[in-house]
Structures are given as structure tokens and as C-alpha cells.
Design a protein around this motif. Structure first.
Motif, PDB file in Angstrom:
ATOM      1  N   ARG A 102       0.822  -1.209   0.000  1.00  0.00           N
ATOM      2  CA  ARG A 102       0.000   0.000   0.000  1.00  0.00           C
ATOM      3  C   ARG A 102       0.862   1.267   0.000  1.00  0.00           C
ATOM      4  NH1 ARG A 102      -5.061   1.824   2.596  1.00  0.00           N
ATOM      5  NH2 ARG A 102      -5.563  -0.379   2.919  1.00  0.00           N
ATOM      6  N   ASP A 162      -2.610  -6.393  -0.158  1.00  0.00           N
ATOM      7  CA  ASP A 162      -2.924  -4.968  -0.076  1.00  0.00           C
ATOM      8  C   ASP A 162      -2.071  -4.211  -1.087  1.00  0.00           C
ATOM      9  OD1 ASP A 162      -3.607  -2.402   0.523  1.00  0.00           O
ATOM     10  OD2 ASP A 162      -3.152  -2.531   2.660  1.00  0.00           O
ATOM     11  N   SER A 221      -3.342  -1.165  -2.215  1.00  0.00           N
ATOM     12  CA  SER A 221      -4.070   0.102  -2.202  1.00  0.00           C
ATOM     13  C   SER A 221      -3.151   1.294  -2.418  1.00  0.00           C
ATOM     14  CB  SER A 221      -4.799   0.261  -0.865  1.00  0.00           C
ATOM     15  OG  SER A 221      -5.697  -0.787  -0.639  1.00  0.00           O
ATOM     16  N   GLU A 245      -8.401 -11.407   2.910  1.00  0.00           N
ATOM     17  CA  GLU A 245      -8.508  -9.948   2.895  1.00  0.00           C
ATOM     18  C   GLU A 245      -7.884  -9.419   1.609  1.00  0.00           C
ATOM     19  OE1 GLU A 245      -7.284  -7.948   6.474  1.00  0.00           O
ATOM     20  OE2 GLU A 245      -7.698  -9.710   7.708  1.00  0.00           O
ATOM     21  N   TYR A 279      -7.353  -5.805  -0.542  1.00  0.00           N
ATOM     22  CA  TYR A 279      -7.418  -4.343  -0.511  1.00  0.00           C
ATOM     23  C   TYR A 279      -6.834  -3.794  -1.815  1.00  0.00           C
ATOM     24  CZ  TYR A 279      -7.891  -5.132   4.546  1.00  0.00           C
ATOM     25  OH  TYR A 279      -8.291  -5.563   5.780  1.00  0.00           O
ATOM     26  N   ASP A 291     -12.119  -4.653  -0.375  1.00  0.00           N
ATOM     27  CA  ASP A 291     -12.008  -3.201  -0.510  1.00  0.00           C
ATOM     28  C   ASP A 291     -11.586  -2.864  -1.936  1.00  0.00           C
ATOM     29  OD1 ASP A 291     -11.686  -0.502  -0.325  1.00  0.00           O
ATOM     30  OD2 ASP A 291     -10.366  -0.539   1.429  1.00  0.00           O
TER      31      ASP A 291
END
Length: 1008
Positions: free
Chosen positions: A405, A429, A431, A450, A452, A477
Motif C-alpha cells: 500500500r 494490499d 491500495s 482480505e 485491498y 475493498d
């Protein structure tokens, strides 16, 4: 799991195993009720336990087996009690309260008092009262007399006072844990040196008093293996010494104030024994010492949250046993490829967790699939990585968690086949990067829990097929991309999500029906999703555990039920910018952010006055149709930081209870029908940064205490009211002011000349405030990842406009439409950062200040409708950012200064000044001098200047002499008679002289 939590959990498990080893077969944690024992407990000890129980508060009856009919005589079968199989003596009492993963109790903790009857248990070797609630009582001194104790665990038990020095008498003690009793303190350390058998010591979150430094240095026993001193307030140095040949293997000094030099000197004595070091969140600054790389058996190292800089030492190549390394939140700045290359040389086979987030690492992430064969966690978020993820990009097949991220990674979203991680990756992740293209097929991510991807440049359509194999997915997400969800109304997802983050993903116009299948989520964000539908009834009862719900910036309508019952555990509710109508719903007691602005709610807000104490920190009900008086019960909302009730139909006076909001930063009450004087109760709100009472019916003088009690104000808007009186010099106590708006009131008198105190307005490129406010910040609030971006209504460039995102850049003074008189203070010229000045529609006189050219950032200047006179200063033509100018309806004269700026404005900017001329007005007459600026070619004419000075002197001299003479004649009779006689004689002399001269001329020119 964060490194610190992971380290704590690991140490907790290790200590638990140590407990079992110490007590051996006499204590079996897996048998809480226990099998039949060959020996019954002794009567004396049974009575002691009954007496001990009497002192405890047991709301859930966990001690119901103590003295019950089934086991009335045999205390060895009571819950939490263990006895020796050989002697029948009570050897262990384990009454710890069970907790979940977040350390929240799973039953009501025990309370009350710890009875000294325990002294009868002469063979007690194990006592665990952890995770209970003894409500600030002191640790009983008698515990220091339980001489057989080997294990004492009082962690998380709410004890207070000083840790008793009598604990030093427990010379058989192997494990001592009094951690996480923040109201305890330690003012003496000598007793620790007497615990000669101690193996495990945990004093975490028990503050050491500063009186212990710098003299106190205590020898800890050589038997010590684990030392936990997290959050103890250790100052610069470590107050303990241990023999270098001791068995110390685990140390945790995290969250203290230790320096790098003291830590390095202390640790270098244990280079061969230490396996785990926790030093996160201290004051470690500078390069990482080589010392750590020489600890050949080191397995876990946590240096996160410091100020370490440069690169990791070359000695880290030697760490062949390293399992976990956290360097998060430092200032490391080497290429990530070089860092990974050093670690991989010997730790490539052992390293499992690597946390590098929050540094300044740069370059591209290399192919590390063959370098780290055991790596499960890799987090390099919030660095300066760039480049794309090419086809050659590879990661080890063992990897379960990847965090990238907040970098500058670009290019297409990587195909899962590139990773070769079809069955292992659980956390991804990416992001806040620059990843583009459509979202690829996600079916190979079957292990994903999860995901993201928010804040990238992904685009295209997402269908049900993307998620068909994600049966384990719990967090999704995709927010803030350009994605559209093409999902059928009867879709039944294969997953049960706990967090649904789909902000800015187009999924309307119907409300997504598939959400009905997701009954266990705690977070939902479908803001800006293009939904123009009515919320279905099933939605309000969908998830009883919801903590965060964001439906903002859609066109959702319908009535909202009582949220205090539907969303009773919610902490963030954001329904802004929709079409909800009906009465305003009640506020859930646990909610922190409650944002329902820009809807059609009506009625009063009397529901706020309940007996319940609320924990609300941000309340925004602006832009609705609410009416009535504001209820006088803000003593129930003392946590409020943001209160916005603007643009409604509220009336009456502001309630006195606003004075309870001592932490309030932002107060918006504009555009209502409030009356009365400026509320005195706000004098207690000393934390205020912004106050907006514009557009109401407030009257009277603005009290002087505002400028002293509320000296932290950055934005003050009292515009469009009926305030009167003078502007006092004490106004200039607002050193941080950026927006000062008193326009459209009845203010009178002169403008104070102390504006040079406005520090923020003097600075050109600095803004005191921020758009988003947290603790100690201005212009907004952040709660659970929800931004409150503040706003203000001002007159900007001749229009009333609301500003939000650029609020921190506005530096404005607006005193227009009042009854101010006198000159414009020359001190305005020092406000170099001011971008808008509006003094129009007053009764100001004098000239425009000549130093106005120093106000370099000025974009808007309105001095219209005053009685200003004189010429326009030449420097005004050199304000390069000036885009709005209005000097109309004054008494200005002369030629408009030449230059590129002033000739670009419309003639209306100068209208109503009969003495003004020059472009863009009609041309000036030849006798009107040209006013030139600094940049024009200009040579001084010395003769002209001297002549001008000469004439000025002559006129002044003549005037003084003439009027002095006339006054004297008027006051003194003898002078007046003499003057009249002189005039009469002079007249006769002139007449005779002229006659004689005329006769002579006639004779001269008479023809002979």
C-alpha cells in the motif's frame, strides 16, 4: 497481526508453557474440574478458601462449586483449585478471567478483596488472579509472605498504588507478572535483586517513577530468561544489570524513552544468548548499530516506531536464525533490493515475517521467490517503491501476506499466475498505488481472506464470475477506482464478508440486494455508488454487529428508523448527501461520528436529551429542515469535537450547556434563526479553532473575552448578524487567525492598527490549519477512517461560496457592510499572506495605503463604497495575483497607474470616482500627471522637483505670513490704524506717481 502483538502473544504462550513445566503433574490446566484425587483437601485449607471466597464479588457465579453440596468437603474439586496428589495440600489457585483475542472478558470479572486467609495455604505455589477487576485496590502486602509461591500472575487486574517491596521475600518465585496495571507504580527496585530464582519478569505498563533515575542500577538474578518492561517510562537508560553469562533470552523494552547508545551498550553483553528483542517506539535515532547483526541466535527483532535512518547494517547478513524482523515507521532510505539481498544471504531459509512499512525505501521490488523459502509475511507499504510488477515478478510460494500500500507502483494488475501463489496468499494490499487496467479473474485467489485494492486506477466491469471461488473472503475493498458491479439481483455470493468497502464503485440505481445475504459484517461503505433507490426494510436489521456504515453521496431516500436500537453498537454512521426524510433518528449511545447532513430531515432534535451519556465526537446535522430550539443537554456529549447544525431552521438562544464542550474544535451554527447575544457559555470552550455563527439574528456587542479565552481560533465568521460596537485592539490576540469575517453587521469605530500580530496572515506560504482534523489538528476530524472535512461560507471574489477542501489555504479579512470610519491602517501592508481583503460599504476615509504592494499574495481587493480619496498607489499595479478589484464609488482621483494588472479590469471596478481617468476609463487631460510604477522607465527631473518644492514653500510662506498679519490687525487697534493710514498714504503716492509718469510719457511722444 502487528509485530508487537505477535511478540506479546508468543511470549504469553511461552510463559504459559513455562507455568506447566514449573508445577509439573500436580497442576493440569486442561482439567479445570479435575478427576478424583486420592487425597481430600485439608479442613484448615478448605475453610481458608471459603473465607477467601467471601471477600470476592462473583456476579456470574464462577465460584459456585466452592462449598456446593456435590463437593462440599473436597476443595480439590472446586473450580480453579488444585491440590497435591500426595499430600492433599492446595498448591494452585487459577481464577483468571477468560478473554478473547482483543483481551475483552468473556465473563464478568471477579472483584472485591483478596483475603489474607490465603496465608493458611502454606504449600501454595501458583496464584493467578489476572484479567479480573479489583478496582484500584493495592496489591496486598501479605502476598509477600506466601513463601512457597513459584508463579504469581496479577496482570490486567486493575490494582493500584505502589508495587509492594514485600514481593522481594518470595525467593522461590520463578514467574512474576503484574503487567497492565496502569495505576500501579514502582518507586523502588532493590527488592527485585532478592528474587534469586526468577526466570520470567513482566512489569509492562507499570510506570517507573522518575525519582529512580539516574542513580538506580539494580542487579537482576542470573536465572532470568525473559524480561518484559514495555511502557514503563524508562528514561534514556536501562536501570538493570545482568551477568553477561546469564541465561537471558527475551527482552522487551518497547514504548519507552530509551536512546540508541544506552541500548547498544546494554545489549552487547548478551550477543550469544538473546533470541528476542523488542525496542519499538523508543527514541532510537541514527544508523542501526552493527551490534544486532552479531547476535548469532537472534530470532525476533522489533525496532519499529523509531527514528532510525540510512540502511540496514551489513552485519545483518549473519543472522541465520532470524524469524521475524520489524523495521516499520523509521527513516530507512536504501533501495529495497539491496536490503532484501543482505537479509537473504543467511536468513533466507529462516525468515518468516518482514515488516518494512513506513520508511523511505525506493526502487522496484525484486523477484524474491528463490531467496526466502519460508517467508509468510512481507509488508513494504508506505514507502517510495516505483516501477511496475512485471511478468518476471515472483514471490515465494510460502507467502500468505503481501502489503504494498501507498507506493508508486504502476502498470496492470498482476496476473495471479505470475505469483504462483494459487493456494497460499491470504492477505493482499495494493491500495493507493497507480495500478491500471481491468480487474483480472480472481478465481485463482481461492485462499484469499482480505483483499485491498482501493485508491488505484482500475476500471471496467466486475461480474459474479470474479468472486466465484473466493469462499474464504472476509474483507473486500475496491473503493475509489472506476469499477462497475454488474451483479444480478438474485446473486448469492460464495463468501460471508465482515468488511465491505465499495466506495465509488457503481452498483446502482437499485439498492444492492445481494447485501441481504451478508448478515455478519461490521463495516459497510457503499458511498458514491450511484444508488437512487429506497432503502429496503431488511437492511436495518441486517447486521446487529455493525460498527461502521457509510451510504453517503447517493440519492437514497426513505425514512430512517430509530438508529439507537437498530445500530446500537455503531461507531460511525454517515448518511450525508442523500434524500432521507422524516424525523431525525436518535443517536446511538456508542456512536462517535454521526453525519446526516444534506438530507430532508425535519422536526426538532429534542431526542438528544436522554439520560444516556454519549461518546459522540463528531455530530453533523447541517443542511436539513430541522427546527425548534437547541436542547440544553450538551453535558451528555462532552466528547464532542465537531458540532455542525448549520443551514436549518433552528431558533431561540444557544443553550448554556455548550460550555460543557471543553474539547470542541469546530462549531457551525450559520444560517439559522438564532437570537440573543454572543453566548457567554462558549467562554469555557477554550479549544475552539473555528466558530461560524453567520447568517443569524445575534445582537449586541462582541464580548472582549473572546479574543483572550478563545485565543486558538483560526476561523471566525460572525457575518450577516446584528452585532454592534467597536472592533477592540484585543482582537489582535488571535495570532493564528486565517479567516476573519465580520461582514454585514453594525460594527463601528476605527479599524485597529495592531494587525501585525496576525502571524498566520503575515506568512506567505504557511497555513496553520489542516483540512482534516484529528487530535490537536484543525479543520476536520478522523474517526475510524472517516474524514470530517470542514467548510466555511465566505464572500470570495464578489460571490458567497462554500469552501471545503481548500479551506486551509484561505487567508481572508472581510469587514464589509458595517459602519467603520477613519483611515485604513497602514499595518495592513505587513499581511503578506492575505489573499482577500474586503473593506467595502463602510465610511472609510483617507488614502489607499501606499505599501499595498507588499501584500504580494492578494487575489481579491474590494474597497468600494467608502469615501477614500487621493490617487491609486502605483504599487497596486504590481500585485501579480490580483484577479478581483473593486475601487468604485469613492473619491479617488488622478490617472490609473499603468501596468499590465490594473488595465485588465473592467471600467466598473473604478466607476463612481469622478476624478479618475486613464485606461480602462476615458483618457486623461494633458495636465493630469501620469502615475508610474516601480517597473516603468522613470527619471527624476531635478529642476521640476526643485520648482515644485519652491512653489510649495512659497505658498506655505505666503499663507503663514498673510494670516498671521490679518489676525494681528484684528486683535491690535494701534496696528490696524497704522495699517489703514499706510494704505491711504500709499494710495496717494501711487496716484501721484502714476500721474507724473503719464505726463512724462505724453511729453516724450508728443510730436514737435
Amino acid at each position: 497481526m502487528e509485530p508487537m502483538n505477535m511478540l506479546t502473544t508468543v511470549v504469553h504462550l511461552i510463559s504459559l508453557a513455562t507455568f506447566l513445566c514449573l508445577v509439573g503433574p500436580e497442576f493440569n490446566l486442561t482439567q479445570r474440574v479435575g478427576a478424583e484425587k486420592t487425597m481430600r483437601c485439608l479442613e484448615r485449607e478448605r475453610k481458608a478458601l471459603i473465607e477467601f471466597k467471601k471477600g470476592l464479588l462473583d456476579d456470574d457465579g464462577v465460584l459456585s462449586s466452592w462449598g456446593s453440596e456435590d463437593h462440599k468437603r473436597d476443595c480439590c474439586k472446586w473450580w480453579g483449585v488444585r491440590c497435591s496428589n500426595k499430600t492433599g495440600h492446595v498448591t494452585a489457585i487459577d481464577l483468571h478471567c477468560p478473554v478473547d483475542d482483543d483481551f475483552l472478558p468473556l465473563q464478568t470479572p471477579l472483584g472485591g478483596k483478596v483475603s489474607p486467609s490465603l496465608l493458611e495455604l502454606k504449600h501454595l505455589s501458583y496464584l493467578d488472579l489476572s484479567y479480573n477487576d479489583f478496582q484500584g485496590q493495592s496489591i496486598p502486602d501479605f502476598i509477600g509472605s506466601l513463601n512457597s509461591l513459584k508463579v504469581l500472575n496479577l496482570a490486567f487486574a486493575s490494582f493500584a498504588g505502589n508495587v509492594p517491596t514485600h514481593l522481594g521475600n518470595l525467593t522461590s518465585l520463578h514467574i512474576l507478572n503484574v503487567s497492565w496495571n496502569s495505576d500501579l507504580s514502582i518507586n523502588n527496585l532493590e527488592w527485585l535483586s532478592r528474587l534469586s530464582s526468577l526466570r520470567y519478569l513482566d512489569l509492562s505498563v507499570v510506570p517507573f517513577e522518575q525519582t529512580l533515575w539516574p542513580e538506580t542500577i539494580v542487579n537482576l538474578p542470573d536465572s532470568l530468561e525473559k524480561l518484559q518492561l514495555s511502557t514503563c517510562g524508562l528514561f534514556e537508560t536501562i536501570p538493570f544489570t545482568i551477568n553477561s553469562s546469564a541465561s537471558l533470552s527475551v527482552v522487551d523494552f518497547s514504548y519507552n524513552n530509551l536512546t540508541l547508545s544506552s541500548v547498544s551498550n546494554w545489549l552487547q553483553n548478551f550477543s550469544t544468548s538473546l533470541t528476542s528483542i523488542g525496542l519499538s517506539h523508543n527514541n532510537l535515532a541514527g544508523p542501526i548499530p552493527e551490534t544486532f547483526g552479531h547476535m548469532e541466535f537472534l530470532q525476533r527483532l522489533d525496532l519499529s516506531g523509531n527514528k532510525l535512518s540510512g540502511s540496514i547494517p551489513k552485519s545483518f547478513r549473519n543472522l541465520s536464525h532470524l524469524v521475524s524482523l520489524s523495521l516499520s515507521d523509521n527513516q530507512l532510505s536504501e533501495p529495497v533490493s539491496e536490503l532484501l539481498e543482505k537479509l537473504s544471504e543467511h536468513a533466507g531459509q529462516s525468515l518468516e515475517s518482514l515488516w518494512l512499512d513506513g520508511n523511505k525505501l525506493n526502487g522496484s521490488l525484486p523477484d524474491i521467490s528463490t531467496r526466502f523459502s519460508s517467508l509468510r509475511e512481507l509488508v513494504v507499504s508506505n514507502n517510495q517503491l516505483d516501477g511496475s510488477l512485471p511478468q518476471s515478478f515472483g514471490l515465494p510460494s510460502s507467502l500468505e501476506s503481501l502489503g504494498l500500500r501507498g507506493n508508486r507502483i504502476m502498470g496492470l494488475f498482476p496476473d495471479i499466475k505470475t505469483f504462483g501463489l494459487e493456494s497460499h496468499l491470504k492477505f493482499l494490499d495494493l491500495s493507493d498505488n497507480q495500478i491500471t487496467g481491468p480487474l483480472p479473474d480472481l478465481t485463482p485467489y481461492s485462499s484469499m481472506i482480505e483483499l485491498y485494492l482501493q485508491g488505484n486506477q482500475l476500471q471496467g466491469v466486475i461480474t459474479e464470475a470474479h468472486f466465484s471461488s473466493l469462499t474464504r473472503l472476509r474483507v473486500l475493498d475496491l473503493s475509489f477506482n472506476s469499477l462497475s458491479l454488474n451483479i444480478s439481483a438474485d446473486w448469492n455470493p460464495p463468501f460471508q464478508l465482515e468488511a465491505i468497502q465499495l466506495a465509488s464503485c457503481k452498483m446502482g440505481p437499485q439498492f444492492p440486494k445481494w447485501l441481504q445475504t451478508q448478515g455478519g459484517f461490521f463495516a459497510l461503505d457503499i458511498s458514491s455508488a450511484g444508488i437512487s433507490d429506497t432503502v429496503p426494510d431488511w437492511f436495518w436489521d441486517l447486521s446487529p454487529r455493525i460498527e461502521y456504515v457509510n451510504l453517503s453521496y447517493n440519492k437514497i431516500d426513505g425514512k430512517v428508523p430509530d438508529l439507537s436500537t437498530k445500530f446500537s453498537g455503531a461507531q460511525v454512521i454517515d448518511f450525508r448527501n442523500n434524500g432521507f426524510w422524516g424525523l431525525m433518528p436518535s443517536i446511538p449511545p456508542e456512536v462517535k461520528s454521526f453525519h446526516l447532513s444534506h438530507n430532508n430531515f425535519s422536526g426538532s432534535i429534542s431526542f438528544m436529551c436522554t439520560d444516556t451519556t454519549h461518546f459522540t465526537t463528531s455530530l453533523d446535522l447541517s443542511y436539513n429542515q430541522l427546527s425548534g430550539e437547541i436542547p440544553n443537554c450538551f453535558e451528555n456529549y462532552t466528547d464532542l469535537v465537531v458540532l455542525n447544525l448549520a443551514n436549518n431552521y433552528f431558533s431561540g438562544k444557544l443553550p448554556h450547556s455548550l460550555g460543557f464542550l471543553q474539547g470542541l474544535l469546530l462549531l457551525h451554527m450559520r444560517n439559522n434563526n438564532f437570537t440573543g447575544k454572543f453566548p457567554r457559555s462558549l467562554q469555557n470552550c477554550t479549544s475552539l479553532r473555528m466558530i461560524d455563527l453567520g447568517g443569524n439574528q445575534f445582537t449586541g456587542r462582541i464580548p472582549l473575552w473572546i479574543w483572550t479565552s478563545l485565543s486558538k481560533l483560526i476561523v471566525v465568521s460572525l457575518r450577516h448578524n446584528k452585532f454592534s460596537g467597536n472592533l477592540p485592539p484585543s482582537l489582535c490576540h488571535l495570532n493564528n487567525i486565517q479567516v476573519l469575517d465580520f461582514s454585514r453587521n453594525r460594527m463601528e469605530g476605527r479599524i485597529p492598527s495592531c494587525f501585525y500580530n496576525f502571524t498566520s496572515l503575515i506568512q506567505k506560504n504557511n497555513s496553520t490549519g489542516k483540512t482534516i482534523v484529528g487530535v490537536g489538528e484543525y479543520f476536520g476530524a478522523v474517526y475510524n477512517d472517516v474524514d470530517y472535512i470542514d467548510n466555511i461560507l465566505i464572500q470570495w471574489k464578489n460571490q458567497d461560496s462554500e469552501y471545503r477542501s481548500i479551506l486551509r489555504f484561505l487567508k481572508i479579512i472581510d469587514l464589509s457592510s458595517n459602519h467603520l470610519i477613519g483611515d485604513i491602517p497602514e499595518e495592513f501592508s505587513v499581511l503578506r499572506g492575505l489573499i482577500s481583503l474586503n473593506l467595502s460599504r463602510n465610511h472609510l476615509t483617507g488614502k489607499i495605503i501606499p505599501g499595498i504592494d507588499q501584500m504580494e499574495m492578494l487575489e481579491s481587493l474590494d474597497l468600494s463604497r467608502n469615501q477614500l480619496s487621493g490617487e491609486i498607489p502605483a504599487g497596486l499595479a504590481h500585485l501579480n495575483f490580483l484577479s478581483v478589484l473593486d475601487l468604485s464609488n469613492n473619491n479617488l482621483s488622478g490617472k490609473i497607474p499603468s501596468g499590465t494588472q490594473l488595465q485588465g479590469f473592467n471600467a466598473t471596478s473604478y466607476a463612481g470616482n469622478s476624478g479618475l481617468c486613464g485606461d480602462p476609463l476615458p483618457k486623461c487631460h494633458e495636465d493630469v500627471p501620469t502615475i508610474k510604477g516601480k517597473g516603468d522607465d522613470y527619471e527624476e527631473d531635478d529642476d521640476r522637483l526643485l520648482t515644485l518644492e519652491f512653489y510649495i514653500s512659497m505658498v506655505l510662506g505666503f499663507s503663514v505670513s498673510f494670516w498671521g498679519f490679518v489676525v494681528t490687525l484684528f486683535l491690535k487697534d494701534s496696528w490696524r490704524y497704522a495699517y489703514y493710514k499706510f494704505l491711504s498714504d500709499s494710495k496717494d503716492w501711487v496716484y501721484v506717481t502714476m500721474k507724473v509718469s503719464l505726463v512724462r510719457l505724453q511729453r516724450k511722444f508728443r510730436p514737435h
